[in-house]
Each structure stands twice: as structure tokens, then as C-alpha cells.
Design an enzyme around this catalytic site. Structure first.
Site, PDB file in Angstrom:
ATOM      1  N   ARG A   1       0.872  -1.172   0.000  1.00 14.68           N
ATOM      2  CA  ARG A   1       0.000   0.000   0.000  1.00 14.68           C
ATOM      3  C   ARG A   1       0.908   1.221   0.000  1.00 14.68           C
ATOM      4  O   ARG A   1       1.983   1.192   0.622  1.00 14.68           O
ATOM      5  CB  ARG A   1      -0.864   0.038   1.266  1.00 14.68           C
TER       6      ARG A   1
ATOM      7  N   GLU B   1      -3.633   7.786  -4.413  1.00 10.08           N
ATOM      8  CA  GLU B   1      -3.987   7.295  -5.754  1.00 10.08           C
ATOM      9  C   GLU B   1      -5.282   7.941  -6.234  1.00 10.08           C
ATOM     10  O   GLU B   1      -6.171   8.153  -5.407  1.00 10.08           O
ATOM     11  CB  GLU B   1      -4.117   5.766  -5.712  1.00 10.08           C
TER      12      GLU B   1
ATOM     13  N   HIS C   1      -1.463   0.680  -9.705  1.00  9.40           N
ATOM     14  CA  HIS C   1      -2.106  -0.251  -8.756  1.00  9.40           C
ATOM     15  C   HIS C   1      -2.817  -1.381  -9.517  1.00  9.40           C
ATOM     16  O   HIS C   1      -4.037  -1.529  -9.432  1.00  9.40           O
ATOM     17  CB  HIS C   1      -3.093   0.501  -7.842  1.00  9.40           C
TER      18      HIS C   1
HETATM   19  O1  A2R Z   1       4.052  -9.062  11.290  1.00 11.32           O
HETATM   20  P1  A2R Z   1       3.375 -10.362  11.131  1.00 11.32           P
HETATM   21  O2  A2R Z   1       4.089 -11.466  11.862  1.00 11.32           O
HETATM   22  O3  A2R Z   1       1.898 -10.308  11.389  1.00 11.32           O
HETATM   23  O4  A2R Z   1       3.547 -10.764   9.567  1.00 11.32           O
HETATM   24  C1  A2R Z   1       2.747 -10.181   8.541  1.00 11.32           C
HETATM   25  C2  A2R Z   1       3.439  -8.993   7.887  1.00 11.32           C
HETATM   26  N1  A2R Z   1       3.333  -7.748   8.655  1.00 11.32           N
HETATM   27  C3  A2R Z   1       4.382  -6.995   9.017  1.00 11.32           C
HETATM   28  N2  A2R Z   1       5.692  -7.151   8.803  1.00 11.32           N
HETATM   29  C4  A2R Z   1       6.522  -6.224   9.309  1.00 11.32           C
HETATM   30  N3  A2R Z   1       6.098  -5.158  10.014  1.00 11.32           N
HETATM   31  C5  A2R Z   1       4.777  -4.962  10.266  1.00 11.32           C
HETATM   32  N4  A2R Z   1       4.366  -3.901  10.972  1.00 11.32           N
HETATM   33  C6  A2R Z   1       3.845  -5.905   9.742  1.00 11.32           C
HETATM   34  N5  A2R Z   1       2.505  -6.049   9.786  1.00 11.32           N
HETATM   35  C7  A2R Z   1       2.198  -7.174   9.111  1.00 11.32           C
HETATM   36  O5  A2R Z   1       2.784  -8.861   6.623  1.00 11.32           O
HETATM   37  C8  A2R Z   1       2.627 -11.106   7.348  1.00 11.32           C
HETATM   38  O6  A2R Z   1       3.844 -11.798   7.143  1.00 11.32           O
HETATM   39  C9  A2R Z   1       2.384 -10.172   6.166  1.00 11.32           C
HETATM   40  C10 A2R Z   1       0.930 -10.122   5.712  1.00 11.32           C
HETATM   41  O7  A2R Z   1       0.611 -11.349   5.165  1.00 11.32           O
HETATM   42  P2  A2R Z   1      -0.884 -11.853   4.868  1.00 11.32           P
HETATM   43  O8  A2R Z   1      -1.772 -11.457   6.000  1.00 11.32           O
HETATM   44  O9  A2R Z   1      -0.806 -13.280   4.480  1.00 11.32           O
HETATM   45  O10 A2R Z   1      -1.363 -10.951   3.663  1.00 11.32           O
HETATM   46  P3  A2R Z   1      -1.141 -11.177   2.087  1.00 11.32           P
HETATM   47  O11 A2R Z   1      -2.231 -11.987   1.514  1.00 11.32           O
HETATM   48  O12 A2R Z   1       0.263 -11.596   1.844  1.00 11.32           O
HETATM   49  O13 A2R Z   1      -1.357  -9.669   1.594  1.00 11.32           O
HETATM   50  C11 A2R Z   1      -0.544  -8.604   2.081  1.00 11.32           C
HETATM   51  C12 A2R Z   1      -1.010  -7.258   1.555  1.00 11.32           C
HETATM   52  C13 A2R Z   1      -2.496  -6.946   1.613  1.00 11.32           C
HETATM   53  O14 A2R Z   1      -2.936  -6.599   2.889  1.00 11.32           O
HETATM   54  C14 A2R Z   1      -2.624  -5.796   0.640  1.00 11.32           C
HETATM   55  O15 A2R Z   1      -2.394  -4.569   1.275  1.00 11.32           O
HETATM   56  C15 A2R Z   1      -1.475  -6.031  -0.332  1.00 11.32           C
HETATM   57  O16 A2R Z   1      -0.741  -7.147   0.194  1.00 11.32           O
HETATM   58  O17 A2R Z   1      -1.989  -6.350  -1.595  1.00 11.32           O
END
Ligand code: A2R
Length: 312
Positions: A231, A260, A278
């Protein structure tokens, strides 16, 4: 049976619109700019269809007393205040998994584009500059070091692709991924210091706002490249503009932006930047699968079945 009435808050893909119209009575937010027009239908609206880019103002939810559900067409739901919705008993769904491959594909395509200067090379040939001499040399991708910020569904899919390029992969997440052999770094700055390419693929929202800031960009350094398919909010855009302007990083490839569809002119003007609108999940195949899943969630809700993909 009467069709449920739903509100579409921003433009959706036309074939998805057709299937929504076939199943529901559809109201479009863009045609309800007049507060009285919205007030007239508001008591009957039982669901909202949003996209990943929708920003649902708390005020809008308050105007919809019969709202039961929000179906997001996209994996990111940072535009929805999930806690506020949940407090009112409103469920929220998104479309994870079906777009993972596409976003990972575009992440790698952007990485290759910025490193090998593919869009610039295309311009070079089209502008008739080839006879003047060769283009400047590019940056080798195979075997380079890739840092992934966010190793979830999409981050892992990017890692699998990068392995085929012989890249040395490391990552940062708040919680180390169990059983993952890649080196884990405690934060983006520590990771950026160790890599040639930094790929950002976390969710958006308050928790990640400005995560890639001036310090992270300084750690990435004048030979490092930033790729963002997460994002726009995750990258501190003014800090990025400065790093691009003064050579603080080698380049950036970006599919997402702070405001955007507005992209700062300085990014568009830079030779060291690749920009796309995007479009990470914008293929026929994936848009069809997203439409099916988003509609499936609405249908599940209105037939009393559990949602297919509720947000966690
Ligand atoms: O931090 P964790 O352990 O919850 O790991 C998640 C990571 N993540 C972060 N990493 C570093 N610093 C942060 N503050 C932080 N917050 C979250 O992002 C996890 O490894 C990853 C998100 O993975 P998923 O929930 O499986 O989402 P997905 O399907 O990979 O999609 C990610 C994003 C979407 O939310 C859209 O914004 C974009 O891709 O299209």
C-alpha cells in the site's frame, strides 16, 4: 424472495457489477451524492461492496442502520474500520489467496523492470536513440540479495519466485515465521542494510503507516532498490521522493501510492523509477476469481451460511 439491497461505494469491475445486479438491488454511492437521496435508501441497505482502495468513513456506516456486512473486493481492507464494524455486529469479508500469484508475479516483474531498466529500454528504442549508442548498463538480478518486508501469503509467493532466480532471501515480520529457513531481521531498517532489493508486501493501515521511512531508505543505500506492491501508506512518500532526488537509493518500482490515482511528478520524471497504476491483481483470470469470491461471500451471508473468507 425479495432481493437484498446493497450499496457500492466505488466503481467496480463491470462484469462483477453485472453479477451484483443479477443478485441484489444495487445502489451506487456516486449516484447518491445528495444527502437526501442517500437518506432515502439508507434504511434498506444491508451490505456494502467495497474495493481495496475504498475508504469507508465512519460517518457513512453510522448512516446505515440496517447494515449487516461489508464485502471487500481485494485482500487489503485497510479502508474499513473493522473494529468499529465488528462492534456493531457487521461482518467483513475480503478476497485473499486468489490474487496471491498475480501480486507476486507483478512484484517480480517490477523488480526485474527497475533492475534491468526494461521500461526505460523500451522508451530508448521507441525514441530512436539506439543508433546513438548503447544504453547504460543495468543491475544483475540473479544471485542478488532480496529482503521481503512481510512474509505472508504474497511475500512467500514472491520468495518462491525469487528462489528460481537464485536470490539470497531474508525477511522481516513482527513474528518470525515458524519453520522458515530464511534469515529473519527484527525490523525493516536492519533488513534493508543487508540487501540489494527491498520488497514491501505488508498490509496497509495504521500499524504499517510510514514503516519504510528515511532511516530504512538510508539503510538500503545508494545501490539499493525499493519495490512496493503493498500500500502507498507503508512508504513515507516525501522521504522516498527525497531519496530518489538525491541518489539516496538507486531506484524504486511502485504499484501503489499515497494518494492514488495521483502520482508525484518527481516520481514520473525520474529515470530511476518505474510506476504502475495499482494493477497487481488486474488480470482477467484473477479479477474473475475475485468477483466470484466477493459475490460468494455476499451470497453466503444472505443465505445464512458462514462467510467463505471473513477477515480475521
Ligand atoms: O508481522 P506479522 O508477523 O503479522 O507478519 C505479517 C506482515 N506484517 C508486518 N511485517 C513487518 N512489520 C509490520 N508492521 C507488519 N505487519 C504485518 O505482513 C505477514 O507476514 C504479512 C501479511 O501477510 P498476509 O496477511 O498473508 O497478507 P497477504 O495476503 O500476503 O497480503 C498482504 C497485503 C495486503 O494486505 C494488501 O495490502 C497487499 O498485500 O496487496
Amino acid at each position: 424472495m425479495n432481493k437484498a439491497e446493497i450499496l457500492i461505494v466505488n466503481k467496480v469491475w463491470p462484469p462483477y457489477m453485472d453479477s451484483l445486479r443479477a443478485n441484489f438491488v444495487v445502489h451506487e454511492r456516486t449516484q447518491l451524492e445528495d444527502p437526501q437521496a442517500l437518506a432515502a435508501v439508507a434504511p434498506r441497505i444491508r451490505a456494502i461492496t467495497a474495493t481495496g482502495e475504498s475508504k469507508l468513513a465512519a460517518g457513512l456506516l453510522e448512516q446505515l442502520p440496517a447494515l449487516e456486512m461489508i464485502s471487500v473486493f481485494g485482500v487489503g481492507y485497510d479502508g474499513v474500520d473493522v473494529a468499529a464494524a465488528r462492534a456493531r455486529g457487521i461482518t467483513v469479508s475480503n478476497t485473499p489467496d486468489v490474487l496471491t500469484d498475480d501480486v507476486a508475479d507483478l512484484g517480480m516483474a517490477l523488480l526485474l523492470s527497475i533492475a534491468r531498466r526494461i521500461p526505460q529500454a523500451d522508451q530508448f528504442v521507441r525514441a530512436g536513440r539506439w543508433p546513438e549508442g548503447p544504453m547504460a548498463l543495468a543491475r544483475k538480478v540473479s544471485g542478488a540479495r532480496l529482503g521481503i518486508v512481510g512474509l505472508g501469503r504474497i511475500g512467500s509467493a514472491i520468495a518462491r519466485r525469487a528462489e528460481a532466480f537464485g536470490m539470497a532471501i531474508a525477511y522481516t515480520t513482527r513474528t518470525r515465521v515458524a519453520g522458515c529457513a530464511y534469515p529473519h531481521y527484527p525490523n525493516a531498517e536492519a533488513l534493508a542494510r543487508e540487501v540489494d532489493f527491498l520488497m514491501v508486501i505488508t498490509p496497509g493501515g495504521a500499524a504499517t503507516r510510514g514503516l519504510i521511512d528515511a532511516k530504512v531508505l538510508a539503510a538500503l543505500g545508494p545501490k539499493g532498490y525499493l519495490i512496493n506492491v503493498a500500500r502507498g501508506s507503508v512508504v513515507d512518500q516525501p522521504a522516498l521522493l527525497q531519496a530518489i532526488a538525491n541518489g539516496g537509493i538507486a531506484g524504486a518500482a511502485l504499484d501503489v501510492f499515497e494518494d492514488e490515482p495521483h502520482v508525484p511528478a518527481a516520481l514520473c520524471a525520474s529515470e530511476n523509477v518505474v510506476v504502475t497504476p495499482h494493477m497487481a491483481s488486474a488480470t482477467w483470470e484473477t479479477r474473475r476469481a475475485m468477483a466470484e469470491l466477493a459475490l460468494g461471500n455476499l451470497q453466503a451471508h444472505f443465505s445464512g451460511r458462514p462467510l467463505l473468507t471473513p477477515v480475521p
